[in-house]
Each structure stands twice: as C-alpha cells, then as structure tokens.
Write a protein that holds these residues in place. Structure first.
Motif, PDB file in Angstrom:
ATOM      1  N   LYS A  65     -13.745 -24.608 -44.889  1.00 19.28           N
ATOM      2  CA  LYS A  65     -13.231 -25.217 -43.671  1.00 19.28           C
ATOM      3  C   LYS A  65     -11.997 -24.435 -43.196  1.00 19.28           C
ATOM      4  O   LYS A  65     -11.455 -23.628 -43.934  1.00 19.28           O
ATOM      5  CB  LYS A  65     -12.873 -26.681 -43.940  1.00 19.28           C
ATOM      6  N   PRO A  66     -11.540 -24.673 -41.962  1.00 20.60           N
ATOM      7  CA  PRO A  66     -10.359 -23.948 -41.469  1.00 20.60           C
ATOM      8  C   PRO A  66      -9.137 -24.156 -42.367  1.00 20.60           C
ATOM      9  O   PRO A  66      -8.932 -25.227 -42.933  1.00 20.60           O
ATOM     10  CB  PRO A  66     -10.126 -24.558 -40.081  1.00 20.60           C
ATOM     11  N   VAL A  67      -8.340 -23.096 -42.486  1.00 20.35           N
ATOM     12  CA  VAL A  67      -7.071 -23.144 -43.212  1.00 20.35           C
ATOM     13  C   VAL A  67      -5.947 -23.088 -42.181  1.00 20.35           C
ATOM     14  O   VAL A  67      -5.869 -22.137 -41.398  1.00 20.35           O
ATOM     15  CB  VAL A  67      -6.955 -21.969 -44.201  1.00 20.35           C
ATOM     16  N   TYR A  68      -5.106 -24.117 -42.163  1.00 18.41           N
ATOM     17  CA  TYR A  68      -4.052 -24.161 -41.151  1.00 18.41           C
ATOM     18  C   TYR A  68      -2.838 -24.916 -41.677  1.00 18.41           C
ATOM     19  O   TYR A  68      -2.919 -25.649 -42.676  1.00 18.41           O
ATOM     20  CB  TYR A  68      -4.562 -24.801 -39.856  1.00 18.41           C
ATOM     21  N   PHE A  69      -1.727 -24.720 -40.991  1.00 17.20           N
ATOM     22  CA  PHE A  69      -0.492 -25.444 -41.299  1.00 17.20           C
ATOM     23  C   PHE A  69       0.060 -25.984 -39.990  1.00 17.20           C
ATOM     24  O   PHE A  69       0.357 -25.217 -39.066  1.00 17.20           O
ATOM     25  CB  PHE A  69       0.536 -24.529 -41.957  1.00 17.20           C
ATOM     26  N   THR A  70       0.146 -27.307 -39.899  1.00 24.58           N
ATOM     27  CA  THR A  70       0.684 -27.950 -38.703  1.00 24.58           C
ATOM     28  C   THR A  70       2.181 -28.161 -38.888  1.00 24.58           C
ATOM     29  O   THR A  70       2.610 -28.897 -39.781  1.00 24.58           O
ATOM     30  CB  THR A  70      -0.009 -29.305 -38.463  1.00 24.58           C
ATOM     31  N   GLN A 263     -11.733 -35.385 -33.229  1.00 22.83           N
ATOM     32  CA  GLN A 263     -10.680 -34.398 -33.439  1.00 22.83           C
ATOM     33  C   GLN A 263     -10.970 -33.170 -32.583  1.00 22.83           C
ATOM     34  O   GLN A 263     -12.067 -32.606 -32.640  1.00 22.83           O
ATOM     35  CB  GLN A 263     -10.613 -33.991 -34.914  1.00 22.83           C
ATOM     36  N   LEU A 264      -9.994 -32.764 -31.753  1.00 20.77           N
ATOM     37  CA  LEU A 264     -10.121 -31.589 -30.893  1.00 20.77           C
ATOM     38  C   LEU A 264      -9.167 -30.510 -31.379  1.00 20.77           C
ATOM     39  O   LEU A 264      -8.000 -30.788 -31.683  1.00 20.77           O
ATOM     40  CB  LEU A 264      -9.805 -31.956 -29.446  1.00 20.77           C
ATOM     41  N   ASN A 265      -9.655 -29.269 -31.454  1.00 23.38           N
ATOM     42  CA  ASN A 265      -8.855 -28.160 -31.955  1.00 23.38           C
ATOM     43  C   ASN A 265      -8.958 -26.955 -31.034  1.00 23.38           C
ATOM     44  O   ASN A 265     -10.018 -26.678 -30.475  1.00 23.38           O
ATOM     45  CB  ASN A 265      -9.331 -27.738 -33.348  1.00 23.38           C
ATOM     46  N   TRP A 266      -7.846 -26.247 -30.906  1.00 22.68           N
ATOM     47  CA  TRP A 266      -7.809 -24.977 -30.178  1.00 22.68           C
ATOM     48  C   TRP A 266      -6.957 -24.006 -30.968  1.00 22.68           C
ATOM     49  O   TRP A 266      -5.788 -24.278 -31.257  1.00 22.68           O
ATOM     50  CB  TRP A 266      -7.229 -25.172 -28.773  1.00 22.68           C
ATOM     51  N   THR A 267      -7.553 -22.877 -31.367  1.00 24.73           N
ATOM     52  CA  THR A 267      -6.781 -21.812 -32.001  1.00 24.73           C
ATOM     53  C   THR A 267      -6.754 -20.622 -31.050  1.00 24.73           C
ATOM     54  O   THR A 267      -7.758 -20.293 -30.414  1.00 24.73           O
ATOM     55  CB  THR A 267      -7.392 -21.388 -33.346  1.00 24.73           C
ATOM     56  N   PHE A 268      -5.597 -19.984 -30.970  1.00 24.63           N
ATOM     57  CA  PHE A 268      -5.404 -18.903 -30.010  1.00 24.63           C
ATOM     58  C   PHE A 268      -4.594 -17.795 -30.676  1.00 24.63           C
ATOM     59  O   PHE A 268      -3.780 -18.034 -31.574  1.00 24.63           O
ATOM     60  CB  PHE A 268      -4.682 -19.430 -28.761  1.00 24.63           C
ATOM     61  N   SER A 275      -2.678 -16.978 -35.909  1.00 24.88           N
ATOM     62  CA  SER A 275      -3.074 -17.670 -34.687  1.00 24.88           C
ATOM     63  C   SER A 275      -2.325 -18.985 -34.556  1.00 24.88           C
ATOM     64  O   SER A 275      -1.967 -19.623 -35.553  1.00 24.88           O
ATOM     65  CB  SER A 275      -4.579 -17.964 -34.687  1.00 24.88           C
ATOM     66  N   GLY A 276      -2.093 -19.396 -33.314  1.00 27.40           N
ATOM     67  CA  GLY A 276      -1.567 -20.721 -33.061  1.00 27.40           C
ATOM     68  C   GLY A 276      -2.673 -21.752 -33.140  1.00 27.40           C
ATOM     69  O   GLY A 276      -3.860 -21.432 -32.999  1.00 27.40           O
ATOM     70  N   HIS A 277      -2.292 -23.001 -33.385  1.00 26.98           N
ATOM     71  CA  HIS A 277      -3.281 -24.061 -33.566  1.00 26.98           C
ATOM     72  C   HIS A 277      -2.758 -25.365 -32.961  1.00 26.98           C
ATOM     73  O   HIS A 277      -1.658 -25.807 -33.302  1.00 26.98           O
ATOM     74  CB  HIS A 277      -3.558 -24.256 -35.063  1.00 26.98           C
ATOM     75  N   ILE A 278      -3.521 -25.941 -32.060  1.00 24.27           N
ATOM     76  CA  ILE A 278      -3.217 -27.261 -31.498  1.00 24.27           C
ATOM     77  C   ILE A 278      -4.346 -28.206 -31.877  1.00 24.27           C
ATOM     78  O   ILE A 278      -5.526 -27.876 -31.733  1.00 24.27           O
ATOM     79  CB  ILE A 278      -3.065 -27.198 -29.970  1.00 24.27           C
ATOM     80  N   GLN A 279      -3.971 -29.382 -32.394  1.00 22.67           N
ATOM     81  CA  GLN A 279      -4.965 -30.356 -32.845  1.00 22.67           C
ATOM     82  C   GLN A 279      -4.625 -31.744 -32.286  1.00 22.67           C
ATOM     83  O   GLN A 279      -3.478 -32.183 -32.351  1.00 22.67           O
ATOM     84  CB  GLN A 279      -5.001 -30.416 -34.372  1.00 22.67           C
ATOM     85  N   THR A 297      -2.962 -38.761 -32.819  1.00 25.06           N
ATOM     86  CA  THR A 297      -1.990 -37.765 -33.271  1.00 25.06           C
ATOM     87  C   THR A 297      -2.136 -36.491 -32.453  1.00 25.06           C
ATOM     88  O   THR A 297      -3.229 -36.156 -32.000  1.00 25.06           O
ATOM     89  CB  THR A 297      -2.147 -37.434 -34.762  1.00 25.06           C
ATOM     90  N   VAL A 298      -1.030 -35.796 -32.290  1.00 30.91           N
ATOM     91  CA  VAL A 298      -1.001 -34.499 -31.618  1.00 30.91           C
ATOM     92  C   VAL A 298      -0.187 -33.560 -32.496  1.00 30.91           C
ATOM     93  O   VAL A 298       0.968 -33.866 -32.837  1.00 30.91           O
ATOM     94  CB  VAL A 298      -0.376 -34.583 -30.210  1.00 30.91           C
ATOM     95  N   GLY A 299      -0.773 -32.420 -32.884  1.00 27.83           N
ATOM     96  CA  GLY A 299      -0.102 -31.501 -33.784  1.00 27.83           C
ATOM     97  C   GLY A 299      -0.104 -30.079 -33.275  1.00 27.83           C
ATOM     98  O   GLY A 299      -1.034 -29.641 -32.589  1.00 27.83           O
ATOM     99  N   LEU A 300       0.955 -29.351 -33.614  1.00 27.49           N
ATOM    100  CA  LEU A 300       1.096 -27.942 -33.245  1.00 27.49           C
ATOM    101  C   LEU A 300       1.440 -27.149 -34.489  1.00 27.49           C
ATOM    102  O   LEU A 300       2.359 -27.522 -35.239  1.00 27.49           O
ATOM    103  CB  LEU A 300       2.212 -27.767 -32.197  1.00 27.49           C
ATOM    104  N   GLY A 301       0.698 -26.060 -34.736  1.00 28.87           N
ATOM    105  CA  GLY A 301       0.970 -25.270 -35.930  1.00 28.87           C
ATOM    106  C   GLY A 301       0.342 -23.892 -35.845  1.00 28.87           C
ATOM    107  O   GLY A 301       0.167 -23.349 -34.749  1.00 28.87           O
ATOM    108  N   VAL A 302      -0.004 -23.347 -37.012  1.00 28.19           N
ATOM    109  CA  VAL A 302      -0.592 -22.017 -37.096  1.00 28.19           C
ATOM    110  C   VAL A 302      -1.886 -22.091 -37.880  1.00 28.19           C
ATOM    111  O   VAL A 302      -2.043 -22.911 -38.789  1.00 28.19           O
ATOM    112  CB  VAL A 302       0.380 -20.998 -37.735  1.00 28.19           C
ATOM    113  N   SER A 303      -2.829 -21.226 -37.542  1.00 31.31           N
ATOM    114  CA  SER A 303      -4.129 -21.165 -38.206  1.00 31.31           C
ATOM    115  C   SER A 303      -4.276 -19.801 -38.871  1.00 31.31           C
ATOM    116  O   SER A 303      -3.994 -18.764 -38.255  1.00 31.31           O
ATOM    117  CB  SER A 303      -5.248 -21.388 -37.194  1.00 31.31           C
ATOM    118  N   LEU A 304      -4.719 -19.809 -40.137  1.00 30.14           N
ATOM    119  CA  LEU A 304      -4.876 -18.561 -40.873  1.00 30.14           C
ATOM    120  C   LEU A 304      -6.341 -18.161 -40.969  1.00 30.14           C
ATOM    121  O   LEU A 304      -6.680 -16.986 -40.912  1.00 30.14           O
ATOM    122  CB  LEU A 304      -4.276 -18.711 -42.276  1.00 30.14           C
TER     123      LEU A 304
END
Length: 306
Positions: A65-70, A263-268, A275-279, A297-304
């Motif tokens: 699954k995606p690896v990310y840090f919010t 759950q909606l996700n956008w990585t850019f 990459s940036g990550h909004i969830q 919930t609304v989260g902003l972080g980074v996606s690896l």
C-alpha cells in the motif's frame, strides 16, 4: 451539514489544491521523461508479478500500500472517549486529545511461493502499519494515540478478460488480521477472509474487495462490519507524475446500517521521489479505535511510495 469550521477547512483545502495543481502539472511536463523515477506508476502485472516477464523471485521485499507521512491531519470530531458497540469497555474519563495530529503508513509485501495450485497462483505475505501521533499535544507528552497492525496472506491468480472496457488482470483471496495491540478497555481487533479482483485501462486501475469477518470468542468491537464495511473499491488514476485515488468502503446494508467511508488522495511531485500528499476522509473507521465513530479529516503531508 458541515459546521462553519469544517467549511473553512474545506475552502482552505480547495484553494491549496487549486494553487498546487498547475505547479505540479508543470513539473510533470518538464521532467516527466528525464529519469526513471518520474515515470508513471507500475502496472498490476509489474506490482504483482503476474507473468514470467515480471517475476523477480521469492522473498524480495517490495511496496504494497502507499507509504506516506501526514504532517498535520485535522479532525472534525476527535474521538476523545472511544467506546465499543454494546459494551461497557470505556475509559475512566475522556482523553484531552488535539484535533490536529500526524499520521503515517508503512506497507510491504513479499512473494513466498511461486506457481502453486497447479502452477497457476502466487502466495504473498504482506504487512501494513498505520500510526496516529499526537505530536502537537505537548500537554500529554506527544503520545501515539493509536497504532494499527495489519498482516496478510494473499493468494493471487493471474487472469485475462474484458469487462466494460477494462482488462481483468488478477483475482484472488486473502486472510487479514488487524489489531491495535492494546489492552482493555481500548483493545480492538478482527480477522477477515476476503476475495479481490484487479482491473486496468490505460492510466486507470481498479481493485474490488469484499470480505466476511471471522468470529472469535473475545469480541472487542462487535458490529465492526456494519461500520467499517464488508466491501471496498479503490480507483486510481495517474496524470503524468500525479496520482489521484479514492478508497470507498460500505457495510453492504441499507437503512440505519448503511455506513462506510470515503477516502480521497492526491499525490503531486515536489522533487525526485519526494511527493506531496493531500488526504480527505469522511465516515467510520479512520482507525480501528474509531471503528464506530464518524468524522471528517483533512491531512497534508508527503508521499514516498504510491
């Protein structure tokens, strides 16, 4: 209806997303073909080694699954007093939790058997972990509010068929255990046996899952399937170096037990693999301790890894 603070959060999210979109699209166009790290995400055949051309051997660890840090995740209704449905296992008093915390997800898999069941299937072992960290809560010494552990055994069959313009690539079954490793009164766990199917069409990928819960003698979270759900659909789309994906779950019931989550996700792109990550999440079961608690919930972080 959303309360005014939630409306404000969503407005900020939309403004932030609109501001970042042209920047990320420009980065994707400028650098999309200059390095392998900028290529589109892998196909299901590559991710799950569905043919001999993509087989890389057993016991090689890859992402699941995606690896990310919010960095910051806002909740409309933080669960300060978690309770199980129909049980009296409650905390002595509500916990003074912050509405903003951080979250991260780690997830790996490895193939442990190749060409089993008459040479038609592969067996994988997978492990995912999600942690919810009250890193900004100095009054409580910044504790981990909740950690969910999810080992799986997955059986995959490569297939090839067409359905509504999509190509079926894989079907299979999985046994999943999920728990938070806590003791009463906030212990949560469940086992489930599920079926899944994966489809592709160009830059689109769709994964359908449904499962049945396996009963146990000690039930810390009765009725969990009526909240978190019995089925899941994940739809993803790649646009250059951006990925948009949605995960929907539903109880598969009607009336007052028609529950689930979206759950909606956008990585850019930011730079290289970074990459940036909004969830955005709405519904039940954002974590196991919240299985019967609804929130947005609304989260902003980074996606690896996507």
């Amino acid at each position: 209806m959303f309360s005014p603070p939630i409306v404000s959060i969503y407005r900020l999210f939309l403004l932030f997303a609109l501001a970042l979109f042209p920047v990320s699209l420009s980065l994707a166009q400028d650098h999309g073909d200059q390095d392998w790290v900028f290529k589109n995400s892998k196909s299901l055949s590559e991710l799950w080694e569905l043919d001999e051309a993509h087989h890389r051997g057993t016991f090689l660890i890859t992402s699941y699954k995606p690896v990310y840090f919010t960095l910051a995740k806002y909740s409309s209704d933080t669960n300060k007093d978690p309770k199980s449905e129909g049980l009296e296992n409650t905390l002595p008093e509500p916990v003074a939790l912050n509405v903003i915390e951080s979250k991260f997800q780690l997830s790996l898999k490895t193939k442990i058997f190749h060409k089993v069941l008459w040479g038609r299937a592969d067996v994988w072992a997978a492990y995912s972990q999600r942690a919810y960290w009250q890193i900004y809560n100095e009054a409580l010494s910044r504790p981990f509010r909740e950690t969910n552990y999810e080992p799986e055994i997955i059986l995959n069959f490569p297939v090839k068929f067409s359905l509504l313009g999509f190509e079926g690539k894989m079907i299979g079954a999985a046994f999943t255990h999920e728990s938070n490793g806590r003791s009463e009164p906030i212990s949560r766990s469940w086992n489930r046996l599920g079926l899944h199917a994966g489809f592709e069409r160009g830059q689109w990928q769709i994964m359908f899952k449904n499962w049945v819960r396996l009963g146990g003698s000690n039930d810390d979270n009765p009725g969990i399937s009526d909240y978190i759900g019995r089925a899941e659909a994940k739809v993803s789309y790649d646009l250059k170096r951006q990925r948009f994906y949605a995960i929907a779950r539903h109880s598969m019931k009607f009336g007052e037990k028609s529950r689930g989550s979206l759950q909606l996700n956008w990585t850019f792109p930011i730079i290289k693999n970074f990459s940036g990550h909004i969830q955005v999440f709405e519904g039940y079961g954002e974590s196991l301790i919240d299985y019967n608690h609804r929130q947005t919930t609304v989260g902003l972080g980074v996606s690896l890894i996507n």
